[in-house]
Design a protein around this motif. Structure first.
Motif, short mmCIF file in Angstrom:
data_model
loop_
_atom_site.label_atom_id
_atom_site.label_comp_id
_atom_site.label_asym_id
_atom_site.label_seq_id
_atom_site.Cartn_x
_atom_site.Cartn_y
_atom_site.Cartn_z
N UNK A 126 47.37 48.63 39.73
CA UNK A 126 47.18 48.06 41.07
C UNK A 126 48.15 46.92 41.33
N UNK A 127 48.21 45.97 40.42
CA UNK A 127 49.05 44.79 40.62
C UNK A 127 50.52 45.17 40.69
N UNK A 173 35.79 48.94 39.93
CA UNK A 173 37.21 49.26 39.99
C UNK A 173 37.95 48.92 38.71
N UNK A 174 37.33 48.14 37.84
CA UNK A 174 38.09 47.45 36.80
C UNK A 174 38.25 48.29 35.53
N UNK A 175 39.47 48.34 35.06
CA UNK A 175 39.83 48.69 33.68
C UNK A 175 41.19 48.06 33.46
N UNK A 176 41.58 47.88 32.23
CA UNK A 176 42.89 47.30 31.94
C UNK A 176 43.99 48.11 32.60
N UNK A 177 43.91 49.42 32.48
CA UNK A 177 44.94 50.29 33.04
C UNK A 177 44.94 50.24 34.57
N UNK A 178 43.76 50.29 35.18
CA UNK A 178 43.68 50.33 36.64
C UNK A 178 44.23 49.04 37.25
N UNK A 179 43.87 47.91 36.68
CA UNK A 179 44.31 46.63 37.25
C UNK A 179 45.81 46.44 37.10
N UNK A 225 43.92 46.60 46.66
CA UNK A 225 42.69 47.37 46.57
C UNK A 225 42.75 48.55 47.52
N UNK A 226 41.57 49.10 47.81
CA UNK A 226 41.48 50.30 48.63
C UNK A 226 41.05 49.98 50.05
N UNK A 227 39.90 49.32 50.20
CA UNK A 227 39.32 49.07 51.52
C UNK A 227 40.15 48.09 52.33
N UNK A 228 40.03 48.21 53.65
CA UNK A 228 40.81 47.38 54.57
C UNK A 228 39.93 46.52 55.47
N UNK A 229 38.65 46.43 55.16
CA UNK A 229 37.73 45.73 56.06
C UNK A 229 37.94 44.22 56.08
N UNK A 230 38.72 43.68 55.15
CA UNK A 230 38.99 42.24 55.18
C UNK A 230 40.29 41.90 55.91
#
Length: 322
Positions: free
Chosen positions: A290-291, A281-287, A74-79
């Motif tokens: 990302x993965x 964040x979700x779309x077939x292409x985006x996920x 993902x993008x954020x790093x707060x976790x």
């Protein structure tokens, strides 16, 4: 054989990641739970950690003595406790640009839904009430002002989309560098002038509960709050109270604290609030992108090459991660 730990993931399986990591002869294991103790136990003999939303705390990092790389899906790093990972010499990566169109589109969809009272009318008609007056007033979008808090990659594209719709665009960020289609304003000025306040900033100690009782009270009573960034930017109890007091007209929330929230409680059960399940964040292409990119980052580190998007690159000192 090196091992990588997957702390959590929202997709159906991890066969894509497993196949890519096999190129580095890496075994991918999955934690059976997301609590700190379980993650620490499973991370002990792993050389990499892949994490979506689970918290990779100092305790988990301390336990992962063989780990060289923490990859955020993902993008954020707060976790992720990035400073602790840096202390241990672990590279931390993310994918900051994989879902810009999706988040922009989702945010715009929430804005349009609130502007035209789509969710409210839908609820009314499905319950048998066909009454145009139930959700008035409705205002022309090109007469409205949108205030964007956080004008990075996503915020800049969103600003241009809103300007193309004829909206007046205000922006607030630390750098004061904003797109030409917008005007920089202080936070107080933005809150007081905007018909839509849109949160597109990262969650940091400085931005935690940015929208609280004091800041919500500065919004126009006819204005809407939209959050597609991080749930922790909003004090949701304060938002519920502000809605009860009529301090704003409604909200569009894609991110919550916790996730999932108790949808039977305010502000989530308020008919003036649109709630979506962290889906911006979700779309077939985006996920798929990302993965694939996260798995490639892990393989690169395992093979002694440089991964993309290292957020603590000061650790490299000009050397490869090998």
């Amino acid at each position: 054989m090196p091992r990588a730990l997957y702390t959590d993931y929202p997709w159906a399986d991890i066969e894509l990641e497993r196949a890519i990591l096999a190129e580095a002869n890496c075994e991918l294991i999955v934690a059976p739970a997301e609590d700190e103790q379980t993650l620490a136990e499973y991370a002990r003999d792993c050389q990499a950690i892949l994490t979506c939303w689970a918290k990779v705390t100092a305790a988990v990092i301390d336990a992962a003595k063989d780990c060289r790389h923490i990859a955020r899906t993902g993008i954020g790093l707060d976790n992720i406790d990035v400073p602790r990972a840096s202390e241990h010499g672990m590279l931390v990566t993310n994918v900051p640009d994989y879902c810009v169109p999706e988040v922009v589109e989702h945010t715009l969809a929430l804005l349009l839904g609130l502007a035209r009272k789509i969710a409210f009318y839908h609820s009314e008609t499905k319950s048998g009430i066909y009454n145009i007056n139930a959700a008035l007033p409705l205002e022309r979008l090109e007469d409205q002002t949108v205030g964007i808090i956080g004008v990075g990659q996503i915020g800049s594209v969103f600003a241009r989309k809103c300007a193309a719709l004829g909206m007046r665009v205000l922006a607030n960020n630390r750098s004061r560098e904003v797109p030409e289609c917008s005007q920089w304003r202080s936070l107080d000025d933005l809150l007081g002038q905007s018909d839509y306040v849109v949160l597109l900033c990262p969650l940091t100690p400085e931005t935690a509960n940015l929208m609280n009782a004091d800041t919500l009270a500065k919004m126009k009573p006819t204005a809407f709050l939209i959050n597609t960034s991080r749930g922790g930017l909003v004090d949701h109890a304060a938002l519920a109270r502000a809605l009860e007091l009529g301090q704003l007209a409604g909200a569009g929330l894609d991110v919550q604290v916790p996730e999932p929230p108790d949808l039977s409680q305010p502000p989530y059960n308020d008919r003036r609030v649109i709630v979506t399940p962290h889906a911006a964040f979700y779309s077939t292409r985006a996920v798929e992108e990302l993965r694939t990119r996260v798995a490639r980052q892990v393989v690169a580190v395992l093979q002694g090459r440089m991964p993309e998007n290292i957020v603590n690159s000061h650790l490299l000192g000009g050397h490869s991660p090998a």
